[in-house]
Design a protein around this motif. Structure first.
Motif, PDB file in Angstrom:
ATOM      1  N   SER A 488       0.801  -1.224   0.000  1.00 45.94           N
ATOM      2  CA  SER A 488       0.000   0.000   0.000  1.00 45.94           C
ATOM      3  C   SER A 488       0.839   1.282   0.000  1.00 45.94           C
ATOM      4  O   SER A 488       0.355   2.333  -0.381  1.00 45.94           O
ATOM      5  CB  SER A 488      -0.983  -0.003   1.171  1.00 45.94           C
ATOM      6  OG  SER A 488      -0.280  -0.274   2.351  1.00 45.94           O
ATOM      7  N   ASP A 489       2.118   1.200   0.397  1.00 42.47           N
ATOM      8  CA  ASP A 489       2.955   2.409   0.402  1.00 42.47           C
ATOM      9  C   ASP A 489       3.511   2.761  -0.972  1.00 42.47           C
ATOM     10  O   ASP A 489       4.153   3.789  -1.124  1.00 42.47           O
ATOM     11  CB  ASP A 489       4.165   2.215   1.332  1.00 42.47           C
ATOM     12  CG  ASP A 489       3.763   2.286   2.788  1.00 42.47           C
ATOM     13  OD1 ASP A 489       2.641   2.758   3.063  1.00 42.47           O
ATOM     14  OD2 ASP A 489       4.554   1.860   3.639  1.00 42.47           O
ATOM     15  N   TYR A 490       3.323   1.903  -1.949  1.00 40.67           N
ATOM     16  CA  TYR A 490       4.031   2.097  -3.220  1.00 40.67           C
ATOM     17  C   TYR A 490       3.112   2.567  -4.336  1.00 40.67           C
ATOM     18  O   TYR A 490       2.036   2.023  -4.544  1.00 40.67           O
ATOM     19  CB  TYR A 490       4.732   0.798  -3.638  1.00 40.67           C
ATOM     20  CG  TYR A 490       5.695   0.327  -2.575  1.00 40.67           C
ATOM     21  CD1 TYR A 490       6.835   1.074  -2.277  1.00 40.67           C
ATOM     22  CD2 TYR A 490       5.434  -0.818  -1.828  1.00 40.67           C
ATOM     23  CE1 TYR A 490       7.704   0.675  -1.270  1.00 40.67           C
ATOM     24  CE2 TYR A 490       6.304  -1.226  -0.823  1.00 40.67           C
ATOM     25  CZ  TYR A 490       7.433  -0.473  -0.546  1.00 40.67           C
ATOM     26  OH  TYR A 490       8.281  -0.864   0.452  1.00 40.67           O
ATOM     27  N   ARG A 491       3.612   3.585  -5.073  1.00 36.93           N
ATOM     28  CA  ARG A 491       2.863   4.055  -6.245  1.00 36.93           C
ATOM     29  C   ARG A 491       3.158   3.203  -7.468  1.00 36.93           C
ATOM     30  O   ARG A 491       2.362   3.125  -8.387  1.00 36.93           O
ATOM     31  CB  ARG A 491       3.283   5.487  -6.574  1.00 36.93           C
ATOM     32  CG  ARG A 491       2.852   6.521  -5.559  1.00 36.93           C
ATOM     33  CD  ARG A 491       3.520   7.833  -5.908  1.00 36.93           C
ATOM     34  NE  ARG A 491       3.241   8.843  -4.921  1.00 36.93           N
ATOM     35  CZ  ARG A 491       2.206   9.700  -5.005  1.00 36.93           C
ATOM     36  NH1 ARG A 491       1.403   9.670  -6.035  1.00 36.93           N
ATOM     37  NH2 ARG A 491       2.011  10.591  -4.064  1.00 36.93           N
ATOM     38  N   LEU A 492       4.362   2.630  -7.485  1.00 41.60           N
ATOM     39  CA  LEU A 492       4.776   1.847  -8.654  1.00 41.60           C
ATOM     40  C   LEU A 492       5.455   0.571  -8.165  1.00 41.60           C
ATOM     41  O   LEU A 492       6.338   0.624  -7.299  1.00 41.60           O
ATOM     42  CB  LEU A 492       5.769   2.670  -9.491  1.00 41.60           C
ATOM     43  CG  LEU A 492       6.436   1.970 -10.675  1.00 41.60           C
ATOM     44  CD1 LEU A 492       5.401   1.552 -11.728  1.00 41.60           C
ATOM     45  CD2 LEU A 492       7.488   2.894 -11.327  1.00 41.60           C
ATOM     46  N   VAL A 493       5.036  -0.557  -8.721  1.00 39.28           N
ATOM     47  CA  VAL A 493       5.664  -1.841  -8.393  1.00 39.28           C
ATOM     48  C   VAL A 493       6.140  -2.480  -9.685  1.00 39.28           C
ATOM     49  O   VAL A 493       5.387  -2.547 -10.667  1.00 39.28           O
ATOM     50  CB  VAL A 493       4.671  -2.777  -7.661  1.00 39.28           C
ATOM     51  CG1 VAL A 493       5.257  -4.180  -7.502  1.00 39.28           C
ATOM     52  CG2 VAL A 493       4.308  -2.201  -6.290  1.00 39.28           C
ATOM     53  N   LEU A 494       7.402  -2.906  -9.696  1.00 45.63           N
ATOM     54  CA  LEU A 494       7.954  -3.544 -10.886  1.00 45.63           C
ATOM     55  C   LEU A 494       8.255  -5.007 -10.593  1.00 45.63           C
ATOM     56  O   LEU A 494       8.827  -5.318  -9.531  1.00 45.63           O
ATOM     57  CB  LEU A 494       9.237  -2.829 -11.319  1.00 45.63           C
ATOM     58  CG  LEU A 494       9.040  -1.343 -11.645  1.00 45.63           C
ATOM     59  CD1 LEU A 494       9.836  -0.490 -10.676  1.00 45.63           C
ATOM     60  CD2 LEU A 494       9.431  -1.034 -13.056  1.00 45.63           C
ATOM     61  N   ALA A 495       7.854  -5.854 -11.506  1.00 45.87           N
ATOM     62  CA  ALA A 495       8.145  -7.286 -11.376  1.00 45.87           C
ATOM     63  C   ALA A 495       8.966  -7.686 -12.600  1.00 45.87           C
ATOM     64  O   ALA A 495       8.428  -8.123 -13.612  1.00 45.87           O
ATOM     65  CB  ALA A 495       6.851  -8.093 -11.293  1.00 45.87           C
ATOM     66  N   PRO A 496      10.299  -7.496 -12.530  1.00 47.00           N
ATOM     67  CA  PRO A 496      11.126  -7.771 -13.703  1.00 47.00           C
ATOM     68  C   PRO A 496      11.359  -9.271 -13.879  1.00 47.00           C
ATOM     69  O   PRO A 496      11.921  -9.923 -13.015  1.00 47.00           O
ATOM     70  CB  PRO A 496      12.449  -7.053 -13.398  1.00 47.00           C
ATOM     71  CG  PRO A 496      12.195  -6.227 -12.162  1.00 47.00           C
ATOM     72  CD  PRO A 496      11.078  -6.914 -11.440  1.00 47.00           C
ATOM     73  N   SER A 497      10.889  -9.793 -14.970  1.00 40.88           N
ATOM     74  CA  SER A 497      11.130 -11.191 -15.342  1.00 40.88           C
ATOM     75  C   SER A 497      10.972 -12.130 -14.151  1.00 40.88           C
ATOM     76  O   SER A 497      11.891 -12.854 -13.768  1.00 40.88           O
ATOM     77  CB  SER A 497      12.521 -11.330 -15.970  1.00 40.88           C
ATOM     78  OG  SER A 497      12.574 -10.525 -17.119  1.00 40.88           O
ATOM     79  N   LEU A 498       9.794 -12.112 -13.601  1.00 36.51           N
ATOM     80  CA  LEU A 498       9.487 -12.926 -12.413  1.00 36.51           C
ATOM     81  C   LEU A 498       9.025 -14.296 -12.894  1.00 36.51           C
ATOM     82  O   LEU A 498       7.844 -14.554 -13.092  1.00 36.51           O
ATOM     83  CB  LEU A 498       8.409 -12.223 -11.593  1.00 36.51           C
ATOM     84  CG  LEU A 498       8.167 -12.738 -10.188  1.00 36.51           C
ATOM     85  CD1 LEU A 498       9.415 -12.580  -9.325  1.00 36.51           C
ATOM     86  CD2 LEU A 498       6.990 -11.991  -9.551  1.00 36.51           C
ATOM     87  N   HIS A 499      10.014 -15.167 -13.061  1.00 34.88           N
ATOM     88  CA  HIS A 499       9.828 -16.472 -13.703  1.00 34.88           C
ATOM     89  C   HIS A 499       8.793 -17.327 -12.967  1.00 34.88           C
ATOM     90  O   HIS A 499       7.896 -17.900 -13.557  1.00 34.88           O
ATOM     91  CB  HIS A 499      11.202 -17.146 -13.695  1.00 34.88           C
ATOM     92  CG  HIS A 499      11.287 -18.480 -14.306  1.00 34.88           C
ATOM     93  ND1 HIS A 499      11.589 -18.671 -15.644  1.00 34.88           N
ATOM     94  CD2 HIS A 499      11.155 -19.720 -13.776  1.00 34.88           C
ATOM     95  CE1 HIS A 499      11.631 -19.965 -15.896  1.00 34.88           C
ATOM     96  NE2 HIS A 499      11.368 -20.629 -14.784  1.00 34.88           N
ATOM     97  N   LEU A 500       8.942 -17.401 -11.643  1.00 34.04           N
ATOM     98  CA  LEU A 500       8.046 -18.249 -10.838  1.00 34.04           C
ATOM     99  C   LEU A 500       6.973 -17.360 -10.217  1.00 34.04           C
ATOM    100  O   LEU A 500       7.286 -16.437  -9.461  1.00 34.04           O
ATOM    101  CB  LEU A 500       8.870 -18.932  -9.736  1.00 34.04           C
ATOM    102  CG  LEU A 500       8.211 -19.965  -8.835  1.00 34.04           C
ATOM    103  CD1 LEU A 500       9.292 -20.801  -8.136  1.00 34.04           C
ATOM    104  CD2 LEU A 500       7.271 -19.391  -7.807  1.00 34.04           C
ATOM    105  N   VAL A 501       5.731 -17.622 -10.559  1.00 30.25           N
ATOM    106  CA  VAL A 501       4.618 -16.856  -9.968  1.00 30.25           C
ATOM    107  C   VAL A 501       3.556 -17.853  -9.523  1.00 30.25           C
ATOM    108  O   VAL A 501       2.972 -18.561 -10.352  1.00 30.25           O
ATOM    109  CB  VAL A 501       4.019 -15.853 -10.982  1.00 30.25           C
ATOM    110  CG1 VAL A 501       2.834 -15.119 -10.373  1.00 30.25           C
ATOM    111  CG2 VAL A 501       5.076 -14.840 -11.441  1.00 30.25           C
ATOM    112  N   SER A 502       3.319 -17.922  -8.234  1.00 31.46           N
ATOM    113  CA  SER A 502       2.271 -18.817  -7.723  1.00 31.46           C
ATOM    114  C   SER A 502       0.914 -18.142  -7.929  1.00 31.46           C
ATOM    115  O   SER A 502       0.842 -16.933  -8.199  1.00 31.46           O
ATOM    116  CB  SER A 502       2.489 -19.081  -6.237  1.00 31.46           C
ATOM    117  OG  SER A 502       2.304 -17.867  -5.521  1.00 31.46           O
TER     118      SER A 502
END
Ligand code: GAL
Length: 700
Positions: A488-502
């Motif tokens: 909740s504190d973040y305006r921008l979230v980056l998920a660079p090449s997140l190979h494993l995602v449950s």
């Protein structure tokens, strides 16, 4: 995994074994939260902590006295003692000799220098290896490693655990009330030089760990997909550690072995920590992490078990952007500390001794590196080591006190840094905050490092570094977050090449966007689940909804291949055959194997938006895209003068601006307040000379 991505450290040590590890992949991984009841800082002085590893066993008493006098000259107020002295304090099993350590502790106490006392369990003595040869760690190829160096025994060896507990108990009982003792430093860099062992104790412990995780052999067969290549197990006694096999090992087995191995190391830490807590509940216990440079421990898990986060960082000297990688490591460490102050437990004053070419630091670099850690939340600046060793494997490693003594540039810089830290006392306890977060997931690193992926050109680490560097150049401070952490504190979230995602992680990112967040995901994300299996329905798995697209086929490039983008510039490494559902294409490939396909997309969902990047763009295109993302998320971030690092720490209504100039040319900033290193007033314009550091207590 086997080819550990440990970018520092004694190459010979790390070779084959050093590798992955961590922990049961519980679906939700809580943010680290050490018990609030525990002391979270070394007892004693409120000053910033300054010092280093001190290994006086190598010297005579007259040298100790010189050292202590020099420590006082330099403003040293904390040293880590005894990290590698097991063979000296327990020369034969069960026989202890503390005469030397007693004297050193007393001398340090007399001089007012505090001690982080090490437990020596990273380097078992000769008698241990002779008496318990089955505790030797075994490589994936079946080689049992020998003595004559340092390093971990098999973490699953009952004899290692018993011997470690015994020596820890002795130390704790003997020094609990010693006036020099202000904290405990358990072991040294768990996971390095090795983290996985393929010995018989590990086989048994791995089976027990799997049984606990899956409940039944059927559950294991299911999770590991053992119908493939006829690997079906009928009973636990058939299950082995993933030794070198004729072809590629079952990747789910390897991923679980990585989790198991980190867990086994963490169990060793916890066992020692609990002994120390029992004897000295008023003192914090830590162990030194290697936040971004060790791939083998899931530090999100570990961070919740230490009382204070401590980190070791060494530059990769060959990289011209090593100061940016230092900042990444410091930000990751602060994130592990959940924003609380942390300790830089080791770095080097100048050259290390274990890289191919051990480059000395440039004049002023020692201070710039130290201040960069401080700026990013460290309240302790420590080095390996106080006095350079004459003998042994590390004799070419720099130290606070070089072989050539005190009439040296390094010693003068050490004195100057001690003085400067004394001027910055008011910074202690202040915090760094960030509006931008990058998802960092050790499990995703492990899964991506397994053999036989879509392309050797794509690594999670490279893409994170590219994203982080672009943000650094714009002076944007970044936190790192574990999958499913609070966003909740973040305006921008980056998920660079997140190979494993449950599925849980997919839902987490979807909820973030729904609630108004801006998310950016890049190519190669959501390829597998927590068992290294492809999600039903294909890529990018549980990110399909939030990104508003599906991928019919991955289209990685040949080596050196590029494709033009219709907005100018080009992509390399990767492309995809994308099916848009609710997303819109902003940029498309103009030619090549994905001609006409989207390269950059955006999807509006709920109150927020999710961007997707399907290729590695050229530098200018990437730079512009980062600018667009910041603008979309309403984050300020304009390009800084080349090499200028700008970070703020704050507490209550006090704000401290750190400006560190890694370039040779002078830079100017707008600021008002007092420059703390000089005491000078700053009235609107702050000059940061080439190579210099300025710290301003801001006004207004
Ligand atoms: C660290 C280690 C120290 C020393 C140092 C040299 O990883 O903890 O004991 O070996 O590297 O750079």
């Amino acid at each position: 995994m086997t080819s550990m991505s440990h970018d520092r450290h004694h190459p010979a040590e790390v070779a084959e074994l050093a590798s992955a590890a961590a922990f049961a992949a519980a679906p939700a991984r809580p943010a680290p939260s050490p018990s609030p009841a525990r002391p979270d800082w070394p007892r004693g002085t409120q000053q910033l902590r300054y010092g280093g590893d001190y290994n006086p066993e190598q010297w005579t008493r007259d040298v100790w006295l010189d050292d202590i006098a020099l420590m006082r000259d330099a403003g040293v107020n904390l040293v880590s003692v005894g990290i590698f002295n097991w063979g000296l304090i327990e020369p034969r099993e069960g026989e202890y000799d503390f005469a030397q350590l007693d004297e050193i502790m007393d001398l340090l106490a007399g001089a007012g220098i505090d001690v982080a006392l090490g437990t020596p369990t990273a380097s078992p003595p000769a008698w241990f290896w002779t008496r318990y040869p089955d505790s030797r760690p075994v490589t994936r190829d079946g080689v049992a490693l020998g003595f004559g160096s340092r390093g971990m025994a098999s973490p699953s060896s009952p004899d290692y655990r018993r011997a470690s507990a015994a020596v820890t108990e002795q130390l704790a009982a003997r020094y609990a009330d010693h006036p020099a003792l202000v904290m405990w430093h358990v072991h040294n860099e768990y996971g390095a030089p090795i983290s996985e062992s393929y010995d018989e104790h590990s086989v048994r412990a791995f089976r027990a760990w799997l049984e606990d995780r899956y409940g039944s052999i059927h559950g294991l067969n299911d999770a590991w997909g053992t119908a493939f290549w006829g690997q079906r197990y009928q009973g636990w006694d058939e299950v082995d550690v993933p030794r070198r096999a004729p072809s590629v090992s079952n990747p789910a087995q390897r991923l679980d072995f990585a989790r198991f191995s980190s867990n086994a190391l963490l169990e060793c830490f916890i066992a020692e920590r609990d002994i120390l807590h029992r004897h000295t509940p008023e003192l914090p216990v830590t162990t030194n992490f290697m936040a971004s440079s060790c791939s083998s421990a899931d530090y999100w898990r570990w961070a919740g078990e230490v009382d204070v986060v401590a980190n070791d960082h060494y530059l990769t000297a060959a990289r011209s952007d090593s100061h940016i990688m230092l900042a990444l490591d410091a930000d990751l460490t602060r994130s592990l500390a959940a924003g609380r102050p942390w300790m830089l437990m080791e770095h080097s004053t100048s050259a290390v001794n274990w890289q191919p070419r051990n480059l000395a630091k440039l004049p002023g670099e020692l201070a710039r590196n130290s201040m960069s850690h401080l700026a990013r939340g460290a309240d302790a600046i420590m080095f390996f080591q106080f006095r350079a060793s004459r003998s042994g494997a590390e004799k070419f490693h720099s130290a606070m006190l070089p072989h050539a003594g005190t009439d040296t540039r390094v010693w003068r810089e050490v004195l100057a840094l001690g003085h400067d830290l004394g001027q910055l006392e008011s910074v202690r306890g202040s915090r760094v905050s960030a509006e931008v977060a990058i998802v960092w997931d050790w499990e995703s690193f492990w899964a991506q490092d397994l053999e036989w992926g879509p392309s050797v050109d794509l690594t999670h680490r490279d893409v994170i570094e590219a994203v982080y560097s672009a943000l650094w150049r714009r002076g944007v401070t970044v936190d790192f977050v574990a999958p499913q952490a609070e966003l909740s504190d973040y305006r921008l979230v980056l998920a660079p090449s997140l190979h494993l995602v449950s599925d849980g992680t997919g839902a987490w990112l979807t909820d973030y966007v729904h609630g108004g967040g801006t998310l950016a995901v890049s190519y190669g994300s959501g390829l597998v689940d927590e068992n290294d299996a492809v999600h039903p329905g294909g890529f990018p798995g549980p990110l399909r909804k939030v990104l508003g697209l599906g991928i019919d086929e991955l289209l990685p490039f040949a080596a050196g291949e590029t494709a033009a983008l219709d907005t100018g510039g080009h992509g390399s490494i990767w492309s995809e055959d994308i099916r848009l559902t609710t997303a819109t294409a902003i940029t498309r490939f103009a030619d090549g194997r994905a001609a006409g396909q989207p390269a950059v997309t955006v999807n509006r969902l709920g109150e927020g938006s999710a961007w997707y990047l399907a290729t590695r763009p050229d530098a200018a295109t990437f730079e512009a895209l980062i600018g667009d993302l910041l603008a979309a998320a309403h984050v300020t971030g304009k390009l800084q003068p080349e090499g200028l690092e700008v970070v703020e720490r704050a507490t209550g209504d006090e704000r401290f601006l750190f400006a560190i100039n890694h370039a040779q040319t002078d830079a100017r900033l707008v600021a008002r307040g007092v420059e703390l290193l000089s005491g000078d007033a700053v009235e609107g314009s702050l000059l940061v000379p080439g190579g210099g550091v300025r710290v301003v207590r801001l006004r207004g």
